[in-house]
Design a protein around this motif. Structure first.
Motif, PDB file in Angstrom:
ATOM      1  N   VAL A   1       0.820  -1.127   0.159  1.00 34.34           N
ATOM      2  CA  VAL A   1      -0.038  -0.027   0.038  1.00 34.34           C
ATOM      3  C   VAL A   1       0.814   1.210  -0.047  1.00 34.34           C
ATOM      4  CG1 VAL A   1      -1.812   1.498   1.529  1.00 34.34           C
ATOM      5  CG2 VAL A   1      -1.665  -1.183   1.365  1.00 34.34           C
ATOM      6  N   ILE A   2       0.645   1.894  -1.042  1.00 32.55           N
ATOM      7  CA  ILE A   2       1.589   3.114  -1.242  1.00 32.55           C
ATOM      8  C   ILE A   2       1.038   4.383  -0.478  1.00 32.55           C
ATOM      9  CG2 ILE A   2       3.147   4.657  -2.872  1.00 32.55           C
ATOM     10  CD1 ILE A   2       3.637   1.700  -2.858  1.00 32.55           C
ATOM     11  N   ILE A   3       1.748   4.747   0.469  1.00 26.69           N
ATOM     12  CA  ILE A   3       1.195   5.851   1.549  1.00 26.69           C
ATOM     13  C   ILE A   3       2.324   6.683   1.613  1.00 26.69           C
ATOM     14  CG2 ILE A   3       1.618   4.347   3.384  1.00 26.69           C
ATOM     15  CD1 ILE A   3      -0.463   5.966   4.877  1.00 26.69           C
ATOM     16  N   SER A   4       2.188   8.016   1.589  1.00 29.63           N
ATOM     17  CA  SER A   4       3.233   8.798   1.616  1.00 29.63           C
ATOM     18  C   SER A   4       3.789   8.887   3.138  1.00 29.63           C
ATOM     19  CB  SER A   4       2.775  10.586   1.397  1.00 29.63           C
ATOM     20  OG  SER A   4       1.667  10.995   2.453  1.00 29.63           O
ATOM     21  N   PRO A   5       5.177   9.325   3.168  1.00 28.51           N
ATOM     22  CA  PRO A   5       5.711   9.199   4.451  1.00 28.51           C
ATOM     23  C   PRO A   5       5.242  10.018   5.607  1.00 28.51           C
ATOM     24  CG  PRO A   5       7.574   9.344   2.742  1.00 28.51           C
ATOM     25  CD  PRO A   5       6.001   9.633   2.142  1.00 28.51           C
ATOM     26  N   GLU A   6       4.713  11.177   5.249  1.00 28.34           N
ATOM     27  CA  GLU A   6       4.079  12.209   6.224  1.00 28.34           C
ATOM     28  C   GLU A   6       2.804  11.671   6.697  1.00 28.34           C
ATOM     29  OE1 GLU A   6       3.114  14.839   8.909  1.00 28.34           O
ATOM     30  OE2 GLU A   6       5.080  14.684   7.777  1.00 28.34           O
ATOM     31  N   ARG A   7       1.833  11.072   5.791  1.00 27.25           N
ATOM     32  CA  ARG A   7       0.668  10.592   6.031  1.00 27.25           C
ATOM     33  C   ARG A   7       0.732   9.152   6.997  1.00 27.25           C
ATOM     34  NH1 ARG A   7      -4.192  11.957   4.438  1.00 27.25           N
ATOM     35  NH2 ARG A   7      -5.857  10.477   4.366  1.00 27.25           N
TER      36      ARG A   7
ATOM     37  N   THR B   1      -4.360   6.132   1.191  1.00 24.74           N
ATOM     38  CA  THR B   1      -3.380   6.629   0.098  1.00 24.74           C
ATOM     39  C   THR B   1      -4.045   7.860  -0.549  1.00 24.74           C
ATOM     40  OG1 THR B   1      -5.182   5.220  -1.510  1.00 24.74           O
ATOM     41  CG2 THR B   1      -2.912   4.106  -0.624  1.00 24.74           C
ATOM     42  N   ASP B   2      -5.080   8.353  -0.518  1.00 24.27           N
ATOM     43  CA  ASP B   2      -5.720   9.733  -0.979  1.00 24.27           C
ATOM     44  C   ASP B   2      -5.366  10.752  -0.120  1.00 24.27           C
ATOM     45  OD1 ASP B   2      -6.705  11.808  -2.162  1.00 24.27           O
ATOM     46  OD2 ASP B   2      -8.880  10.794  -2.269  1.00 24.27           O
ATOM     47  N   LYS B   3      -4.261  11.563  -0.357  1.00 26.15           N
ATOM     48  CA  LYS B   3      -3.778  12.604   0.484  1.00 26.15           C
ATOM     49  C   LYS B   3      -4.992  13.601   0.613  1.00 26.15           C
ATOM     50  CE  LYS B   3      -1.911  15.401  -3.436  1.00 26.15           C
ATOM     51  NZ  LYS B   3      -0.958  16.286  -3.980  1.00 26.15           N
ATOM     52  N   ASN B   4      -6.017  13.601  -0.291  1.00 28.89           N
ATOM     53  CA  ASN B   4      -7.065  14.657  -0.012  1.00 28.89           C
ATOM     54  C   ASN B   4      -8.205  13.981   0.978  1.00 28.89           C
ATOM     55  OD1 ASN B   4      -5.987  16.631  -1.721  1.00 28.89           O
ATOM     56  ND2 ASN B   4      -6.763  15.574  -3.402  1.00 28.89           N
TER      57      ASN B   4
ATOM     58  N   ASP C   1     -11.265   9.417   9.072  1.00 24.61           N
ATOM     59  CA  ASP C   1     -12.120   8.139   8.807  1.00 24.61           C
ATOM     60  C   ASP C   1     -11.660   7.083   8.749  1.00 24.61           C
ATOM     61  OD1 ASP C   1     -14.250  10.356   7.930  1.00 24.61           O
ATOM     62  OD2 ASP C   1     -13.450  10.485   5.648  1.00 24.61           O
ATOM     63  N   PHE C   2     -10.237   6.790   8.997  1.00 27.56           N
ATOM     64  CA  PHE C   2      -9.817   5.504   9.228  1.00 27.56           C
ATOM     65  C   PHE C   2      -9.998   5.153  10.657  1.00 27.56           C
ATOM     66  CE2 PHE C   2      -6.435   2.598  10.380  1.00 27.56           C
ATOM     67  CZ  PHE C   2      -6.454   1.672   9.166  1.00 27.56           C
ATOM     68  N   GLY C   3     -10.126   5.920  11.338  1.00 32.02           N
ATOM     69  CA  GLY C   3     -10.351   5.929  12.811  1.00 32.02           C
ATOM     70  C   GLY C   3     -11.850   5.468  12.874  1.00 32.02           C
ATOM     71  N   ARG C   4     -12.777   6.291  11.996  1.00 23.26           N
ATOM     72  CA  ARG C   4     -14.152   5.759  12.174  1.00 23.26           C
ATOM     73  C   ARG C   4     -14.489   4.543  11.829  1.00 23.26           C
ATOM     74  NH1 ARG C   4     -13.790  11.180  10.318  1.00 23.26           N
ATOM     75  NH2 ARG C   4     -14.391  12.893  12.187  1.00 23.26           N
ATOM     76  N   MET C   5     -13.715   3.968  10.646  1.00 22.35           N
ATOM     77  CA  MET C   5     -13.705   2.910  10.004  1.00 22.35           C
ATOM     78  C   MET C   5     -13.425   1.624  10.978  1.00 22.35           C
ATOM     79  SD  MET C   5     -12.610   3.033   6.164  1.00 22.35           S
ATOM     80  CE  MET C   5     -13.174   4.192   5.173  1.00 22.35           C
ATOM     81  N   LEU C   6     -12.355   1.877  11.922  1.00 23.47           N
ATOM     82  CA  LEU C   6     -12.011   0.953  12.941  1.00 23.47           C
ATOM     83  C   LEU C   6     -13.310   0.770  13.873  1.00 23.47           C
ATOM     84  CD1 LEU C   6      -8.366   1.990  14.133  1.00 23.47           C
ATOM     85  CD2 LEU C   6      -9.190   0.041  12.749  1.00 23.47           C
ATOM     86  N   ASP C   7     -13.991   1.719  14.303  1.00 23.92           N
ATOM     87  CA  ASP C   7     -14.864   1.512  15.077  1.00 23.92           C
ATOM     88  C   ASP C   7     -16.242   0.701  14.830  1.00 23.92           C
ATOM     89  OD1 ASP C   7     -16.803   2.240  17.644  1.00 23.92           O
ATOM     90  OD2 ASP C   7     -18.144   3.264  16.049  1.00 23.92           O
ATOM     91  N   HIS C   8     -16.568   1.151  13.168  1.00 21.48           N
ATOM     92  CA  HIS C   8     -17.487   0.272  12.634  1.00 21.48           C
ATOM     93  C   HIS C   8     -17.103  -1.235  12.261  1.00 21.48           C
ATOM     94  CE1 HIS C   8     -20.770  -0.552  10.195  1.00 21.48           C
ATOM     95  NE2 HIS C   8     -20.241  -0.691   9.009  1.00 21.48           N
ATOM     96  N   THR C   9     -15.637  -1.416  11.984  1.00 24.67           N
ATOM     97  CA  THR C   9     -15.250  -2.897  11.584  1.00 24.67           C
ATOM     98  C   THR C   9     -15.306  -3.785  13.003  1.00 24.67           C
ATOM     99  OG1 THR C   9     -13.069  -2.026  11.665  1.00 24.67           O
ATOM    100  CG2 THR C   9     -14.092  -2.465   9.499  1.00 24.67           C
TER     101      THR C   9
END
Length: 224
Positions: free
Chosen positions: A62-68, A120-123, A128-136
């Protein structure tokens, strides 16, 4: 260019071989119940998407920017629940459940694409990743009675009330380590709410399994 390609291909094959051998050792020789993802993740290291199919699996970085990636790492807090368990026992207990888990598993699978897009989407909003953790996590709790306990549910609720956007137990469930996604300005609040537990700072690991030291067992007879 070709040399680099073949080097990467060879490295992938080596890591896959190690993962396959670990899976074989656990599932066939030790007769332990459990998934494959831990062995694969430990062997390959880094951020990966693991696609399972009828023929086995494939690992895609999964290509993710270093800062992200750094920001995601900073937003995750891990605590030891104090409860220990054998993963295989949890797996066996969940397998004996009579409820149909198909709907929950399909929804969890569908969320993989959404989670990868957020990373992967800088925008995209990383929160939202945290909210997905709650849902999953709520979906996973529905897949077996042994996934969580009343005590763990209470710990999770305490973290959410203190400001965490989501979280999950690592591994099969039933105990072990609890990870929360927490925005920086709420981390002191969550740390205080979980003050009875051991807080374990961590950093993402990129290299995967590797040999640190190896001494060959070679016998050399003494010469008279």
């Amino acid at each position: 260019m070709l040399n680099a390609f073949y080097a990467l291909k060879g490295k992938y094959a080596d890591k896959k071989k190690l993962a396959d051998e670990a899976i074989y050792l656990e599932r066939n020789l030790c007769q332990e119940a459990g998934g494959w993802q831990d062995q694969i993740a430990a062997s390959f290291g880094g951020f990966n998407r693991i696609n399972f199919n009828a023929d086995g699996y494939e690992v895609q970085p999964v290509i993710i920017s270093p800062e992200r990636k750094r920001q995601l790492n900073k937003n995750l807090m891990m605590f030891f629940t104090g409860f220990t368990r054998f993963s295989s026992d949890v797996q066996k207990a969940n397998a004996t459940g009579k409820q149909d888990k198909t709907a929950q598993l399909k929804e969890m699978l569908a969320l993989v694409d959404d989670a990868e897009r957020v990373l992967t989407d800088k925008n995209a909003d990383l929160d939202d990743f945290g909210r997905m953790l709650d849902h999953t996590w709520k979906l996973k709790r529905q897949t077996g009675a042994a996934v969580s306990t009343n005590s763990i549910d209470e710990l999770y609720a305490r973290g959410i009330a203190a400001g965490a956007l989501g979280g999950k137990l690592l591994g099969a469930g039933g105990g072990g380590f609890l990870v929360f996604y927490v925005q920086p300005d709420r981390q002191d609040s969550v740390r205080w709410a979980m003050r009875d537990l051991m807080h374990i700072p961590f950093e993402f690991e990129d290299g995967g399994t590797r040999v640190i030291h190896y001494t060959p067992e070679v016998y050399e007879p003494k010469m008279n």
